[in-house]
Design a protein around this motif. Sequence first.
Motif, short mmCIF file in Angstrom:
data_model
loop_
_atom_site.label_atom_id
_atom_site.label_comp_id
_atom_site.label_asym_id
_atom_site.label_seq_id
_atom_site.Cartn_x
_atom_site.Cartn_y
_atom_site.Cartn_z
N GLN A 44 0.83 -1.21 0.00
CA GLN A 44 0.00 0.00 0.00
C GLN A 44 0.86 1.26 0.00
OE1 GLN A 44 -3.03 0.06 3.00
NE2 GLN A 44 -3.91 1.98 2.29
N CYS A 48 0.67 3.81 -3.14
CA CYS A 48 0.16 5.16 -2.88
C CYS A 48 1.23 6.22 -3.11
CB CYS A 48 -0.40 5.24 -1.45
SG CYS A 48 -1.93 4.27 -1.24
N LEU A 64 -8.22 3.87 -1.94
CA LEU A 64 -7.10 3.19 -1.28
C LEU A 64 -6.17 4.18 -0.58
CD1 LEU A 64 -5.45 0.48 -0.93
CD2 LEU A 64 -4.20 1.17 -2.99
N CYS A 65 -5.86 5.27 -1.26
CA CYS A 65 -4.78 6.15 -0.79
C CYS A 65 -5.24 7.44 -0.12
CB CYS A 65 -3.87 6.50 -1.97
SG CYS A 65 -3.14 5.06 -2.77
#
Length: 411
Positions: A44, A48, A64-65
């Motif tokens: 992740q 990101c 997600l980020c």
Amino acid sequence: MRGRLPGLRVKYVLLVWLGIVVGSWMVYVHYSSYSELCRGHICQVVICDQYRKGIISGSVCQDLCELQKVEWRTCLSSAPRQQVYSGLWQDKEVTIKCGIEEALNSKDWPDAVLRRELVLFDKPTRGTSIKEFREMILSFLKANLGDLPSLPALVDQILLMADFNKDSRVSLAEAKSVWALLQRNEFLLLLSLQEKEHASRLLGYCGDLYLTEGTPYAWHGAVLLPALRPLLPSVLHRALQQWFGPAWPWRAKIAIGLLEFVEELFHGSYGTFYMCETTLANVGYTATYDFKMADLQQVAPEATVRRFLQGRHCEQSSDCIYGRDCRAPCDRLMRQCKGDLIQPNLAKVCELLRDYLLPGAPADLREELGKQLRTCTTLSGLASQVEAHHSLVLSHLKTLLWREISNTNYS
């Protein structure tokens, strides 16, 4: 009563021994492997980082980020290079998959991120036109799937997916993300098998991280037995199959789905595919016991397998293996591997089904089922030579199983 005590003691001792072995193995796996196998947090952070720099994009990047709406749950990774997690996104159970090319630790962390940025997301370069990018994708697909008339339609599908924000253009970040995804074998397989009901559906992506439908249920014994099999007596092995697996009629329904998946891999829209690691760990199923392929990592396009094997130097057939069990004969005169596999998908699946279906099968079915499975495992030779026989054997097996469970709650 006294005569029964020794037998009971043996059973208790056996169960205690099994508990100790399983417990020790689970503790060992948890503490010695978890930190190496489960690196979703690194995935992740890296993804990101690239997203914030504008290098990559995708349909789940913002969630997600920025919004933290992708929930990472249980680690399911079996190898450090391929991170797999169960998760939650948009109120749906999902599987999160992300590759880590290097063994990342605190010492090489900055350099590793730079290598990933420079190597993984290096194509296409700035200034590449959409026409040139289309040709890049088409050439890549031809190399990996073969020169098929259906490929231009697949290219259109890929470009449509790349334009996730529907602004009728593909940005450099979108193009880099899709190109990186195509380098992932399973992602290419997911695209090729999207119309097939037994492959998980692709839901979204960010860079080369992607989300699919939630992880199908796996046969519980498959998780334990590969590591424990050398330690287990064959009688106990068979008993565990029955204890941990679904009821036999459900197993029959799952097996029918697996046989249908074999049909889907044979001469589909995007060519033929080979199953190169045929294990029960890949036998997944839904809550309604419909078969779902749990892992496509070891399913490979025919063109890829042929390219790897054809002309490869060999001294014996054991030198001609792609993956775990895609084997080709060795031409000892030329000392080169041939391109045709010794054993087709169906024969390998039938070997798997002998252990999966015969234990607990109805008494009036067991003999005929065993006979058909034995016939099936003998299939060999060139696919073109066994195609008719292949289809006939598969049809007979499916009919036999459906006849047993049709008109019941299990169908």
